[in-house]
Design a protein around this motif. Structure first.
Motif, PDB file in Angstrom:
ATOM      1  N   MET A   1       5.123   3.421   9.989  1.00 30.12           N
ATOM      2  CA  MET A   1       5.626   2.889   8.730  1.00 30.12           C
ATOM      3  C   MET A   1       4.981   1.515   8.497  1.00 30.12           C
ATOM      4  N   VAL A   2       4.481   1.308   7.298  1.00 26.74           N
ATOM      5  CA  VAL A   2       3.801   0.062   6.956  1.00 26.74           C
ATOM      6  C   VAL A   2       4.848  -1.012   6.647  1.00 26.74           C
ATOM      7  N   ASP A   3       4.599  -2.189   7.157  1.00 25.43           N
ATOM      8  CA  ASP A   3       5.481  -3.339   6.949  1.00 25.43           C
ATOM      9  C   ASP A   3       5.691  -3.584   5.452  1.00 25.43           C
ATOM     10  N   PRO A   4       6.946  -3.874   5.006  1.00 25.69           N
ATOM     11  CA  PRO A   4       7.197  -4.118   3.585  1.00 25.69           C
ATOM     12  C   PRO A   4       6.406  -5.303   3.030  1.00 25.69           C
ATOM     13  N   GLY A   5       6.140  -6.303   3.857  1.00 23.22           N
ATOM     14  CA  GLY A   5       5.347  -7.445   3.404  1.00 23.22           C
ATOM     15  C   GLY A   5       3.913  -7.051   3.088  1.00 23.22           C
ATOM     16  N   VAL A   6       3.350  -6.169   3.901  1.00 24.88           N
ATOM     17  CA  VAL A   6       2.000  -5.660   3.663  1.00 24.88           C
ATOM     18  C   VAL A   6       1.995  -4.813   2.390  1.00 24.88           C
ATOM     19  N   ARG A   7       3.010  -3.982   2.238  1.00 23.84           N
ATOM     20  CA  ARG A   7       3.115  -3.145   1.034  1.00 23.84           C
ATOM     21  C   ARG A   7       3.275  -4.007  -0.213  1.00 23.84           C
ATOM     22  N   LEU A   8       4.035  -5.095  -0.083  1.00 27.27           N
ATOM     23  CA  LEU A   8       4.213  -6.013  -1.210  1.00 27.27           C
ATOM     24  C   LEU A   8       2.877  -6.613  -1.630  1.00 27.27           C
ATOM     25  N   ILE A   9       2.105  -7.082  -0.673  1.00 30.64           N
ATOM     26  CA  ILE A   9       0.798  -7.670  -0.992  1.00 30.64           C
ATOM     27  C   ILE A   9      -0.111  -6.638  -1.643  1.00 30.64           C
ATOM     28  N   ARG A  10      -0.151  -5.434  -1.109  1.00 31.86           N
ATOM     29  CA  ARG A  10      -0.989  -4.384  -1.705  1.00 31.86           C
ATOM     30  C   ARG A  10      -0.594  -4.126  -3.163  1.00 31.86           C
ATOM     31  N   LEU A  11       0.700  -4.033  -3.387  1.00 28.65           N
ATOM     32  CA  LEU A  11       1.184  -3.742  -4.736  1.00 28.65           C
ATOM     33  C   LEU A  11       0.940  -4.914  -5.682  1.00 28.65           C
ATOM     34  N   LEU A  12       1.116  -6.136  -5.196  1.00 21.69           N
ATOM     35  CA  LEU A  12       0.848  -7.308  -6.033  1.00 21.69           C
ATOM     36  C   LEU A  12      -0.641  -7.417  -6.368  1.00 21.69           C
ATOM     37  N   ARG A  13      -1.497  -7.062  -5.436  1.00 19.80           N
ATOM     38  CA  ARG A  13      -2.943  -7.061  -5.730  1.00 19.80           C
ATOM     39  C   ARG A  13      -3.268  -6.057  -6.834  1.00 19.80           C
ATOM     40  N   ALA A  14      -2.679  -4.875  -6.731  1.00 16.64           N
ATOM     41  CA  ALA A  14      -2.889  -3.860  -7.775  1.00 16.64           C
ATOM     42  C   ALA A  14      -2.324  -4.333  -9.111  1.00 16.64           C
ATOM     43  N   SER A  15      -1.157  -4.951  -9.074  1.00 19.80           N
ATOM     44  CA  SER A  15      -0.540  -5.459 -10.305  1.00 19.80           C
ATOM     45  C   SER A  15      -1.375  -6.559 -10.933  1.00 19.80           C
ATOM     46  N   HIS A  16      -1.893  -7.455 -10.104  1.00 24.69           N
ATOM     47  CA  HIS A  16      -2.712  -8.561 -10.599  1.00 24.69           C
ATOM     48  C   HIS A  16      -3.930  -8.019 -11.347  1.00 24.69           C
ATOM     49  N   ALA A  17      -4.608  -7.056 -10.757  1.00 25.46           N
ATOM     50  CA  ALA A  17      -5.773  -6.456 -11.408  1.00 25.46           C
ATOM     51  C   ALA A  17      -5.361  -5.667 -12.645  1.00 25.46           C
ATOM     52  N   GLY A  18      -4.257  -4.935 -12.543  1.00 23.14           N
ATOM     53  CA  GLY A  18      -3.775  -4.142 -13.672  1.00 23.14           C
ATOM     54  C   GLY A  18      -3.377  -4.993 -14.858  1.00 23.14           C
ATOM     55  N   GLU A  19      -2.786  -6.151 -14.584  1.00 23.87           N
ATOM     56  CA  GLU A  19      -2.405  -7.048 -15.682  1.00 23.87           C
ATOM     57  C   GLU A  19      -3.639  -7.566 -16.409  1.00 23.87           C
ATOM     58  N   ARG A  20      -4.727  -7.762 -15.674  1.00 20.71           N
ATOM     59  CA  ARG A  20      -5.975  -8.182 -16.324  1.00 20.71           C
ATOM     60  C   ARG A  20      -6.473  -7.089 -17.255  1.00 20.71           C
ATOM     61  N   ALA A  21      -6.477  -5.856 -16.761  1.00 25.69           N
ATOM     62  CA  ALA A  21      -6.905  -4.734 -17.600  1.00 25.69           C
ATOM     63  C   ALA A  21      -6.029  -4.631 -18.837  1.00 25.69           C
ATOM     64  N   ALA A  22      -4.728  -4.778 -18.648  1.00 26.60           N
ATOM     65  CA  ALA A  22      -3.811  -4.678 -19.786  1.00 26.60           C
ATOM     66  C   ALA A  22      -4.067  -5.784 -20.802  1.00 26.60           C
TER      67      ALA A  22
ATOM     68  N   VAL B   1       1.862 -13.439 -10.701  1.00 24.65           N
ATOM     69  CA  VAL B   1       1.547 -12.574  -9.565  1.00 24.65           C
ATOM     70  C   VAL B   1       0.465 -13.221  -8.705  1.00 24.65           C
ATOM     71  N   GLY B   2      -0.508 -13.869  -9.333  1.00 22.70           N
ATOM     72  CA  GLY B   2      -1.524 -14.600  -8.572  1.00 22.70           C
ATOM     73  C   GLY B   2      -0.905 -15.698  -7.724  1.00 22.70           C
ATOM     74  N   GLU B   3       0.066 -16.407  -8.301  1.00 20.50           N
ATOM     75  CA  GLU B   3       0.779 -17.447  -7.537  1.00 20.50           C
ATOM     76  C   GLU B   3       1.538 -16.839  -6.370  1.00 20.50           C
ATOM     77  N   MET B   4       2.184 -15.701  -6.605  1.00 21.46           N
ATOM     78  CA  MET B   4       2.920 -15.023  -5.527  1.00 21.46           C
ATOM     79  C   MET B   4       1.967 -14.633  -4.395  1.00 21.46           C
ATOM     80  N   LEU B   5       0.809 -14.107  -4.753  1.00 21.84           N
ATOM     81  CA  LEU B   5      -0.163 -13.746  -3.723  1.00 21.84           C
ATOM     82  C   LEU B   5      -0.558 -14.964  -2.892  1.00 21.84           C
ATOM     83  N   ARG B   6      -0.792 -16.088  -3.549  1.00 21.09           N
ATOM     84  CA  ARG B   6      -1.141 -17.310  -2.805  1.00 21.09           C
ATOM     85  C   ARG B   6       0.017 -17.740  -1.907  1.00 21.09           C
ATOM     86  N   GLU B   7       1.247 -17.653  -2.405  1.00 19.94           N
ATOM     87  CA  GLU B   7       2.421 -17.997  -1.594  1.00 19.94           C
ATOM     88  C   GLU B   7       2.526 -17.106  -0.360  1.00 19.94           C
ATOM     89  N   LEU B   8       2.049 -15.875  -0.487  1.00 19.12           N
ATOM     90  CA  LEU B   8       2.091 -14.925   0.625  1.00 19.12           C
ATOM     91  C   LEU B   8       0.866 -15.028   1.527  1.00 19.12           C
TER      92      LEU B   8
END
Length: 185
Positions: A1-22, A57-64
């Motif tokens: 099972m993947v750590d929730p913190g790792v999953r959070l970072i993966r999802l935030l990275r996808a969200s960050h890129a997705g928000e740019r596309a949007a 989301v970019g700020e959250m990634l830096r905080e993490l």
């Protein structure tokens, strides 16, 4: 099972890129609706909210202790530019439908991110991520309302409806807010 913190970072990275596309896509979408001031203004507002989400989301990634994923960023920037152009040639219904469908996915993405945050060492981010899900819910409702006015809705039915806004982040079976109960422990 993947750590929730790792999953959070993966999802935030996808969200960050997705928000740019949007944001890029909504720029083109708003320009294509320039002769309809109400739609131009609504789509421009949504685009601005996507930019604000991307910044936070970019700020959250830096905080993490992380940052955006370069490959995701490049890929989603390309997608955003393509969608921006496509809004000028695809027709009204396709642009509104596509935007609503994507916003529907974004709701769940932020709800999942909030769950990962609540389960990780950063439960303080969960409430903010849920608020982002609610904003995405508002976006989805805007586009759902637009699609519902068009005759093509009978041929290409709208995507599945999201949970009610006030239920975002709640488990379907326990009644209470799962994120709140996880933070309390």
């Amino acid at each position: 099972m993947v750590d929730p913190g790792v999953r959070l970072i993966r999802l935030l990275r996808a969200s960050h890129a997705g928000e740019r596309a949007a944001a890029l896509a909504y720029g083109g979408h708003a320009r294509s609706r320039a002769h309809h001031p109400e739609e131009h203004d609504g789509i421009s507002r949504i685009g601005a909210e996507e930019v604000a989400h991307r910044q936070r989301v970019g700020e959250m990634l830096r905080e993490l202790g992380s940052g955006p994923a370069r490959l995701h960023e490049a890929l989603f920037a390309t997608i955003g530019h393509i969608l921006s152009f496509a809004c000028h040639v695809s027709g009204w219904y396709a642009a509104m439908y596509g935007a609503g469908w994507i916003e529907r996915r974004n709701i769940q993405e932020y709800v999942d991110a909030a769950r990962f945050a609540a389960s990780s060492r950063r439960p303080d981010l969960a409430a903010e991520l849920l608020e982002m899900a609610r904003v995405e819910w508002d976006h989805e409702q805007y586009f759902r309302g637009k699609v519902a006015t068009h005759w093509l809705r009978h041929l290409l039915r709208p995507w599945s409806a999201p949970a009610p806004r006030e239920e975002l982040g709640r488990e379907r079976t326990g009644g209470g807010n799962a994120l709140e109960s996880q933070r309390a422990h």
